[in-house]
Write a protein that holds these residues in place. Sequence first.
Motif, PDB file in Angstrom:
ATOM      1  N   VAL A  87       0.864  -1.177   0.000  1.00 62.68           N
ATOM      2  CA  VAL A  87       0.000   0.000   0.000  1.00 62.68           C
ATOM      3  C   VAL A  87       0.900   1.227   0.000  1.00 62.68           C
ATOM      4  N   ALA A 123      -2.951   0.385  -3.813  1.00 62.56           N
ATOM      5  CA  ALA A 123      -2.539  -0.923  -3.315  1.00 62.56           C
ATOM      6  C   ALA A 123      -2.385  -1.901  -4.469  1.00 62.56           C
ATOM      7  N   ARG A 164      -4.270  -7.685  -0.936  1.00 57.90           N
ATOM      8  CA  ARG A 164      -3.918  -6.537  -0.085  1.00 57.90           C
ATOM      9  C   ARG A 164      -5.147  -5.713   0.292  1.00 57.90           C
ATOM     10  N   GLU A 223      -5.348  -4.539   4.043  1.00 61.97           N
ATOM     11  CA  GLU A 223      -4.395  -3.456   4.316  1.00 61.97           C
ATOM     12  C   GLU A 223      -4.868  -2.145   3.676  1.00 61.97           C
ATOM     13  N   GLU A 232      -5.873   1.258   5.650  1.00 60.78           N
ATOM     14  CA  GLU A 232      -5.201   2.535   5.386  1.00 60.78           C
ATOM     15  C   GLU A 232      -6.218   3.640   5.116  1.00 60.78           C
ATOM     16  N   ASN A 283     -10.287  -3.706  14.128  1.00 63.09           N
ATOM     17  CA  ASN A 283      -9.538  -4.954  14.191  1.00 63.09           C
ATOM     18  C   ASN A 283      -9.756  -5.716  15.497  1.00 63.09           C
ATOM     19  N   SER A 307      -7.520  -9.260  12.126  1.00 65.52           N
ATOM     20  CA  SER A 307      -6.616  -9.483  11.014  1.00 65.52           C
ATOM     21  C   SER A 307      -5.179  -9.429  11.506  1.00 65.52           C
ATOM     22  N   LEU A 334      -3.000  -8.417   9.701  1.00 66.25           N
ATOM     23  CA  LEU A 334      -2.487  -7.250   8.994  1.00 66.25           C
ATOM     24  C   LEU A 334      -2.784  -5.949   9.729  1.00 66.25           C
ATOM     25  N   GLY A 335      -3.666  -6.006  10.712  1.00 64.17           N
ATOM     26  CA  GLY A 335      -4.013  -4.828  11.481  1.00 64.17           C
ATOM     27  C   GLY A 335      -3.129  -4.717  12.703  1.00 64.17           C
TER      28      GLY A 335
END
Length: 192
Positions: A140, A149, A154, A157, A161, A176, A181, A183-184
């Motif tokens: 990203v 991204a 993705r 993410e 963002e 989150n 996630s 990813l968080g």
Amino acid sequence: MKRALVILAPGFEEIEAVVPIDLLRRAKIEVVVAGLLPGVITGSRKIRIIPDYDLEDVLEEQFDCVILPGGAEGAENLKKDIRVKELLEKQLSTGRWIAAICAAPSCLVQFGLLPYSKLSCHPSIWEEIPQDRLDKYSAVVVDGHLITAQAAGRAVEFAFEIIRRLLGEEAVEEVNRSFLSSLGPRMEPEIA
């Protein structure tokens, strides 16, 4: 309340649309889904989605962020619609956010928008992007009021963002907390 517009074009990548819609709504952002055509819009994997509105019906409204899901066919259809270009120009002239994922960043290049902004995109369109603008390695990229991204993988993410830029890190953490996630932000879930 912050507002975001997700534009669906025939052939859009479903994950790149649905994940941001879902996560932004969890963050209490009003998400408006508009189709380039009236009625059902069929995505790249033949999943059919009924947008909230036809794009024509929301052109005069203001949004804190306009989101363009990719998909090769979806991005090509976005590029063919002058309303999309005009809407993005309006976003830029008012200092509001634009977010594009996968093949959708190529729309910005074709429309001649943000000619100096760095961006990320799917490798299948790297040749369409001026090489001095292309970030091949970041999932990203945020440059000015542009969020881009790489691809469907993705999407989480990308959505986080957008939430971060519209509402701050605390909102990402709150979403989150139940979404969990990897990813968080790292955190323990609340146990009721």
